[in-house]
Scaffold this active site. Structure first.
Site, PDB file in Angstrom:
ATOM      1  N   ASN A   9      64.945  -1.418  31.243  1.00  0.00           N
ATOM      2  CA  ASN A   9      63.673  -0.773  30.933  1.00  0.00           C
ATOM      3  C   ASN A   9      63.460   0.342  31.957  1.00  0.00           C
ATOM      4  O   ASN A   9      63.123   0.075  33.105  1.00  0.00           O
ATOM      5  CB  ASN A   9      62.558  -1.829  31.024  1.00  0.00           C
ATOM      6  CG  ASN A   9      61.173  -1.231  30.865  1.00  0.00           C
ATOM      7  OD1 ASN A   9      61.024  -0.072  30.478  1.00  0.00           O
ATOM      8  ND2 ASN A   9      60.154  -2.027  31.171  1.00  0.00           N
ATOM      9  N   TRP A  10      63.681   1.568  31.507  1.00  0.00           N
ATOM     10  CA  TRP A  10      63.610   2.703  32.453  1.00  0.00           C
ATOM     11  C   TRP A  10      62.163   3.092  32.760  1.00  0.00           C
ATOM     12  O   TRP A  10      61.916   3.923  33.622  1.00  0.00           O
ATOM     13  CB  TRP A  10      64.357   3.916  31.877  1.00  0.00           C
ATOM     14  CG  TRP A  10      65.838   3.689  31.671  1.00  0.00           C
ATOM     15  CD1 TRP A  10      66.528   2.518  31.889  1.00  0.00           C
ATOM     16  CD2 TRP A  10      66.805   4.631  31.198  1.00  0.00           C
ATOM     17  NE1 TRP A  10      67.857   2.687  31.575  1.00  0.00           N
ATOM     18  CE2 TRP A  10      68.061   3.985  31.158  1.00  0.00           C
ATOM     19  CE3 TRP A  10      66.729   5.977  30.807  1.00  0.00           C
ATOM     20  CZ2 TRP A  10      69.224   4.620  30.735  1.00  0.00           C
ATOM     21  CZ3 TRP A  10      67.883   6.620  30.378  1.00  0.00           C
ATOM     22  CH2 TRP A  10      69.126   5.942  30.353  1.00  0.00           C
ATOM     23  N   LYS A  11      61.228   2.539  32.030  1.00  0.00           N
ATOM     24  CA  LYS A  11      59.794   2.833  32.208  1.00  0.00           C
ATOM     25  C   LYS A  11      59.544   4.344  32.156  1.00  0.00           C
ATOM     26  O   LYS A  11      60.237   5.046  31.427  1.00  0.00           O
ATOM     27  CB  LYS A  11      59.286   2.202  33.511  1.00  0.00           C
ATOM     28  CG  LYS A  11      59.640   0.723  33.610  1.00  0.00           C
ATOM     29  CD  LYS A  11      58.895   0.006  34.687  1.00  0.00           C
ATOM     30  CE  LYS A  11      59.381  -1.437  34.768  1.00  0.00           C
ATOM     31  NZ  LYS A  11      58.616  -2.256  35.698  1.00  0.00           N
ATOM     32  N   HIS A  98      54.877  -5.875  27.345  1.00  0.00           N
ATOM     33  CA  HIS A  98      55.213  -5.805  28.772  1.00  0.00           C
ATOM     34  C   HIS A  98      53.926  -5.921  29.598  1.00  0.00           C
ATOM     35  O   HIS A  98      52.876  -5.411  29.184  1.00  0.00           O
ATOM     36  CB  HIS A  98      55.919  -4.476  29.057  1.00  0.00           C
ATOM     37  CG  HIS A  98      56.537  -4.446  30.420  1.00  0.00           C
ATOM     38  ND1 HIS A  98      55.799  -4.210  31.555  1.00  0.00           N
ATOM     39  CD2 HIS A  98      57.805  -4.662  30.827  1.00  0.00           C
ATOM     40  CE1 HIS A  98      56.604  -4.272  32.604  1.00  0.00           C
ATOM     41  NE2 HIS A  98      57.814  -4.543  32.203  1.00  0.00           N
ATOM     42  N   GLU A 100      52.902  -4.370  32.059  1.00  0.00           N
ATOM     43  CA  GLU A 100      52.256  -3.085  32.384  1.00  0.00           C
ATOM     44  C   GLU A 100      51.427  -2.579  31.205  1.00  0.00           C
ATOM     45  O   GLU A 100      50.395  -1.934  31.393  1.00  0.00           O
ATOM     46  CB  GLU A 100      53.320  -2.069  32.828  1.00  0.00           C
ATOM     47  CG  GLU A 100      53.861  -2.420  34.211  1.00  0.00           C
ATOM     48  CD  GLU A 100      55.292  -2.007  34.473  1.00  0.00           C
ATOM     49  OE1 GLU A 100      55.859  -1.212  33.710  1.00  0.00           O
ATOM     50  OE2 GLU A 100      55.855  -2.516  35.467  1.00  0.00           O
ATOM     51  N   GLU A 170      58.636 -12.863  32.122  1.00  0.00           N
ATOM     52  CA  GLU A 170      58.482 -11.954  33.249  1.00  0.00           C
ATOM     53  C   GLU A 170      57.236 -12.341  34.036  1.00  0.00           C
ATOM     54  O   GLU A 170      56.135 -11.863  33.711  1.00  0.00           O
ATOM     55  CB  GLU A 170      58.342 -10.522  32.749  1.00  0.00           C
ATOM     56  CG  GLU A 170      59.518 -10.033  31.949  1.00  0.00           C
ATOM     57  CD  GLU A 170      59.699  -8.537  32.081  1.00  0.00           C
ATOM     58  OE1 GLU A 170      60.770  -8.124  32.513  1.00  0.00           O
ATOM     59  OE2 GLU A 170      58.754  -7.795  31.795  1.00  0.00           O
ATOM     60  N   GLY A 176      58.609  -5.601  39.790  1.00  0.00           N
ATOM     61  CA  GLY A 176      58.537  -4.438  40.663  1.00  0.00           C
ATOM     62  C   GLY A 176      58.054  -4.754  42.067  1.00  0.00           C
ATOM     63  O   GLY A 176      57.706  -3.846  42.828  1.00  0.00           O
ATOM     64  N   SER A 216      62.299  -8.277  39.275  1.00  0.00           N
ATOM     65  CA  SER A 216      63.085  -7.992  40.479  1.00  0.00           C
ATOM     66  C   SER A 216      64.483  -8.598  40.447  1.00  0.00           C
ATOM     67  O   SER A 216      64.998  -9.022  41.474  1.00  0.00           O
ATOM     68  CB  SER A 216      62.316  -8.437  41.726  1.00  0.00           C
ATOM     69  OG  SER A 216      61.089  -7.738  41.816  1.00  0.00           O
ATOM     70  N   GLY A 237      64.079  -3.769  35.324  1.00  0.00           N
ATOM     71  CA  GLY A 237      63.321  -2.542  35.535  1.00  0.00           C
ATOM     72  C   GLY A 237      64.013  -1.655  36.564  1.00  0.00           C
ATOM     73  O   GLY A 237      64.961  -0.931  36.260  1.00  0.00           O
ATOM     74  N   GLY A 238      63.541  -1.736  37.802  1.00  0.00           N
ATOM     75  CA  GLY A 238      64.025  -0.853  38.873  1.00  0.00           C
ATOM     76  C   GLY A 238      65.545  -0.741  38.962  1.00  0.00           C
ATOM     77  O   GLY A 238      66.092   0.370  39.070  1.00  0.00           O
TER      78      GLY A 238
HETATM   79  C1  PEP Z   1      60.296  -5.012  34.104  1.00  0.00           C
HETATM   80  O1  PEP Z   1      59.473  -4.134  34.257  1.00  0.00           O
HETATM   81  O2  PEP Z   1      60.528  -5.475  32.971  1.00  0.00           O
HETATM   82  C2  PEP Z   1      60.971  -5.518  35.297  1.00  0.00           C
HETATM   83  C3  PEP Z   1      61.575  -6.667  35.227  1.00  0.00           C
HETATM   84  O3  PEP Z   1      60.894  -4.717  36.413  1.00  0.00           O
HETATM   85  P1  PEP Z   1      61.643  -4.954  37.815  1.00  0.00           P
HETATM   86  O4  PEP Z   1      63.063  -5.378  37.488  1.00  0.00           O
HETATM   87  O5  PEP Z   1      61.587  -3.645  38.490  1.00  0.00           O
HETATM   88  O6  PEP Z   1      60.900  -6.043  38.511  1.00  0.00           O
END
Ligand code: PEP
Length: 258
Positions: A9-11, A98, A100, A170, A176, A216, A237-238
């Site tokens: 997920n590049w957001k 998600h 967010e 999640e 994040g 994470s 994500g990141g």
């Molecule tokens: C996400 O936003 O779905 C996620 C898991 O982010 P991160 O890996 O950065 O915690």
């Protein structure tokens, strides 16, 4: 058999040339033979979907995903993107619910359930995200929270439709933040979710549903998470923004290590 899946997920990250470079690096470095049984999904920002779809077109294990969609098919919804539009760009998955979206855009499970249906009507496989906030875990309410989320958004789907879904657990406190759920904490919730699915749709559907962990996940903790019996991969994500890190997580899938 449930499918191992890693989704990036590049957001709201990357401009077009950065997105092109990232997708090209992934395509160049991905050893498809190692992940024969898995699906790898890239979910760039809407504006980059078409270009990324061209780049991944010939890699059969790589799939395109949207990060959200609107619940209506079309109309006067300025700035929104429909499930049908995503499908027409080559997407086969869409991330929905998600945290967010829930936190910053006020999405709740009734709305997310409508988006799930819009996605299914357009032949997109929803990746339905759920998870508890820190304060909910601290008072031991995490099982109630995820159970309510599943119930409200998903459990009036027909079984045939439910089978098209991917679930992503999640925990909000892990997204994040650099704080990962321990493999045992994640496994406990994944097993609980699978049991809920079994109660609603039967053991065969539960056994066939891919449940991903997100929060994470990184190259150095992915294998331990993916080794848990009810964790079928990750929503990343990141760490999905660097081809090397993303692919290291992909190769942490048990099927890639055999
Ligand atoms: C996400 O936003 O779905 C996620 C898991 O982010 P991160 O890996 O950065 O915690």
């Amino acid at each position: 058999m449930r499918k191992p899946i890693v989704a990036g997920n590049w957001k709201m990250n990357t401009n077009l040339s950065e997105a092109v470079a990232l997708a090209e690096n992934i395509v160049r470095q991905l050893n498809v033979a190692r992940i024969d049984k898995a699906d790898i999904i890239l979910a760039p920002p809407f504006t980059h979907l078409y270009r990324v779809s061209e780049i991944i077109a010939n890699k059969h294990k790589l799939h395109l995903g949207g990060q959200n969609c609107h619940q209506e098919a079309n109309g006067a919804y300025t700035g929104e993107v429909s499930a049908g539009m995503l499908r027409s760009l080559g997407a086969s998955y869409v991330i929905l619910g998600h945290s967010e979206r829930r936190q910053y855009f006020g999405e709740d499970d009734v709305l997310i359930g409508q988006k799930v249906r819009a996605a299914l009507e357009n032949n997109l496989r929803p990746i339905y995200c759920l998870g508890e906030k820190l304060e909910e875990r601290e008072i031991g309410k995490h099982f109630n929270v995820v159970s309510q989320q599943m119930q409200t958004a998903l459990f009036d789907l027909e079984e045939a439709d439910f089978r098209k879904l991917v679930i992503a657990y999640e925990p909000v406190w892990a997204i994040g933040t650099g704080k990962t759920a321990s493999p045992a904490q994640a496994q406990e919730v994944h097993a609980f979710l699978r049991e809920l699915i079994a109660k609603r749709y039967g053991a065969a559907t539960a056994e066939n549903t891919s449940i991903l962990y997100g929060g994470s996940a990184k190259p150095d903790n992915a294998a331990e998470l993916f080794d848990q019996p009810d964790i079928d991969g990750g929503l990343i994500g990141g760490a999905s923004l660097k081809a090397e890190d993303f692919l290291a997580i992909v190769y942490a899938l048990p099927c890639a290590r055999r």
